[in-house]
Design an enzyme around this catalytic site. Structure first.
Site, PDB file in Angstrom:
ATOM      1  N   THR A 266      -1.529   5.210   2.219  1.00 36.56           N
ATOM      2  CA  THR A 266      -3.163   4.812   1.888  1.00 36.56           C
ATOM      3  C   THR A 266      -3.167   3.469   3.204  1.00 36.56           C
ATOM      4  O   THR A 266      -1.922   3.141   3.889  1.00 36.56           O
ATOM      5  CB  THR A 266      -2.826   3.679   0.356  1.00 36.56           C
ATOM      6  OG1 THR A 266      -2.893   4.834  -0.623  1.00 36.56           O
ATOM      7  CG2 THR A 266      -4.078   2.867   0.520  1.00 36.56           C
TER       8      THR A 266
ATOM      9  N   LEU B  26       0.825  -1.212   0.489  1.00 36.52           N
ATOM     10  CA  LEU B  26      -0.168   0.195   0.300  1.00 36.52           C
ATOM     11  C   LEU B  26       1.156   1.369   0.079  1.00 36.52           C
ATOM     12  O   LEU B  26       1.769   0.819   0.571  1.00 36.52           O
ATOM     13  CB  LEU B  26      -0.715  -0.152   1.284  1.00 36.52           C
ATOM     14  CG  LEU B  26      -1.906  -1.170   1.363  1.00 36.52           C
ATOM     15  CD1 LEU B  26      -2.163  -0.894   2.791  1.00 36.52           C
ATOM     16  CD2 LEU B  26      -2.822  -0.970   0.170  1.00 36.52           C
ATOM     17  N   ASP B  27       0.866   2.551  -0.820  1.00 37.45           N
ATOM     18  CA  ASP B  27       1.130   3.881  -0.547  1.00 37.45           C
ATOM     19  C   ASP B  27       1.171   4.148   0.545  1.00 37.45           C
ATOM     20  O   ASP B  27       0.659   3.544   1.168  1.00 37.45           O
ATOM     21  CB  ASP B  27       0.406   4.411  -1.658  1.00 37.45           C
ATOM     22  CG  ASP B  27       0.710   4.735  -3.153  1.00 37.45           C
ATOM     23  OD1 ASP B  27       1.342   3.585  -3.350  1.00 37.45           O
ATOM     24  OD2 ASP B  27      -0.342   4.592  -3.661  1.00 37.45           O
ATOM     25  N   LYS B  28       2.413   4.246   1.368  1.00 35.70           N
ATOM     26  CA  LYS B  28       2.423   5.059   1.691  1.00 35.70           C
ATOM     27  C   LYS B  28       1.239   6.139   3.286  1.00 35.70           C
ATOM     28  O   LYS B  28       1.388   5.192   4.247  1.00 35.70           O
ATOM     29  CB  LYS B  28       3.608   6.118   1.966  1.00 35.70           C
ATOM     30  CG  LYS B  28       4.181   7.524   4.300  1.00 35.70           C
ATOM     31  CD  LYS B  28       4.634   7.849   3.739  1.00 35.70           C
ATOM     32  CE  LYS B  28       5.013   9.310   5.053  1.00 35.70           C
ATOM     33  NZ  LYS B  28       6.082  10.498   5.062  1.00 35.70           N
TER      34      LYS B  28
ATOM     35  N   ARG C 271      -5.882   5.742  -8.234  1.00 36.14           N
ATOM     36  CA  ARG C 271      -5.820   7.146  -7.863  1.00 36.14           C
ATOM     37  C   ARG C 271      -5.943   7.437  -9.890  1.00 36.14           C
ATOM     38  O   ARG C 271      -6.204   8.103  -9.832  1.00 36.14           O
ATOM     39  CB  ARG C 271      -4.178   7.356  -7.239  1.00 36.14           C
ATOM     40  CG  ARG C 271      -4.841   7.570  -5.679  1.00 36.14           C
ATOM     41  CD  ARG C 271      -2.969   7.312  -5.086  1.00 36.14           C
ATOM     42  NE  ARG C 271      -2.157   8.452  -5.233  1.00 36.14           N
ATOM     43  CZ  ARG C 271      -1.223   8.325  -4.981  1.00 36.14           C
ATOM     44  NH1 ARG C 271      -0.440   7.689  -4.781  1.00 36.14           N
ATOM     45  NH2 ARG C 271      -0.281   9.659  -4.797  1.00 36.14           N
TER      46      ARG C 271
END
Length: 316
Positions: free
Chosen positions: A142, A138-140, A238
């Site tokens: 998210t 997961l992105d930082k 996104r």
């Protein structure tokens, strides 16, 4: 002690590159991992030392002497983890915003990997380095559900499930605007942005990417979507939502200043000041890598997204 793998090339892979063949046949190897094994001299093709690009023939024998994982040098750190499920094979957690997955430049410590190394001493080394079995990321900024493999067997089977698109991941996203219709599909290839390398973009040369979306709530000038990933590309939701003209609230890379289009000053301010992309990994469904049992998990929205939705609902 190294692990030995003896593989036979099936007819369907006749003529394929060796690194592609290994990624298809190996126990959870990526193509980059396969290339490193070949370049490191750990692979023979019919007894010869091959190149990663060497074509294979049906019936050929590939032998891989997979070395033990190298020490990562990453220090274990005691950190609180929101663990949703854990047994001897896997761990499912609810990741908070701001938590980076791997140590890197700018984030040498305080990452999920540091925490996992403290929590679980014996973890998967499939990636070629002693590290927790991070199967997906997961992105930082998210939040939400992630699954981690605790041993090599679990990692191999989970990686295969992800590759075969047998893991169902659904996210909740607060987006600008209101799409026409109640649900839809974005089927658009994603690749690196041609000029801004920190961004991804819809581009004809990108990898096939598919996102299913469905309206959960509509507000004035914004909405709450449930987005299910069919593929798993970097920044996929996104990028796809921005491509539709409905970028995520708070997204620093793809949203711009769309909050200015909201007529209500309170709602505009709430979107302007939201400190991260409003994206949450909400539901996760997968087959347990050891038992085959179908497991389903759900993580409630974090407080910051709940607060944003309360403001967007007000007055509607």
């Amino acid at each position: 002690m190294s692990r030995s793998h003896r593989l036979t090339v099936p007819p369907k892979l006749h003529g394929a590159r060796l690194d592609v063949c290994l990624a298809r046949l190996g126990p959870g190897w990526t193509r980059s991992r396969a290339r490193r094994l070949i370049d490191g001299g750990h692979v023979t093709l019919d007894g010869e030392q091959p190149r990663p690009s060497a074509p294979v023939t049906a019936g050929a024998t590939i032998v891989v002497e997979e070395p033990d994982p190298e020490p990562s040098g990453i220090e274990p750190e005691a950190m609180e983890l929101a663990i949703v499920f854990e047994d001897e094979h896997i761990l499912v957690l609810d990741k908070p915003a701001g938590l980076v997955i791997h140590p890197a430049t700018g984030n040498p410590s305080g990452t999920l990997v540091n925490a996992l190394l403290h929590h679980c001493r014996d973890l998967s080394g499939i990636g070629g380095v002693e590290r927790p079995g991070i199967v997906h990321r997961l992105d930082k900024d998210t939040t939400g559900l992630m699954v981690v493999a605790k041993n090599d067997s679990a990692h191999q089977r989970l990686a295969l499930s992800f590759r075969r698109r047998q893991v169902r991941k659904t996210y909740l996203a607060v987006c600008y605007g209101n799409p026409s219709g109640d649900e839809g599909v974005v089927d658009a290839p994603i690749g690196r942005h041609p000029r801004e390398r920190q961004r991804m973009a819809v581009t004809p040369s990108g990898r096939p990417s598919r996102t299913l979306w469905k309206i959960r709530e509509r507000f004035e000038g914004s909405c709450l979507l449930a987005c299910t990933l069919v593929t798993g590309r970097t920044h996929q939701i996104r990028v796809h939502m921005a491509h539709l003209g409905h970028a995520l609230v708070g997204d620093p890379l793809y949203a711009g200043r769309q909050w200015r289009n909201l007529a209500d000053p309170r709602k505009a301010a709430a979107c302007r000041d939201f400190p991260r992309q409003a994206l949450h990994s909400w539901r996760l469904e997968l087959a347990h890598p050891a038992t085959g049992e179908i497991l389903s998990f759900e993580a409630p929205l974090p407080a910051d997204m709940e607060g944003l939705l309360e403001t967007l609902r007000s007055g509607d």
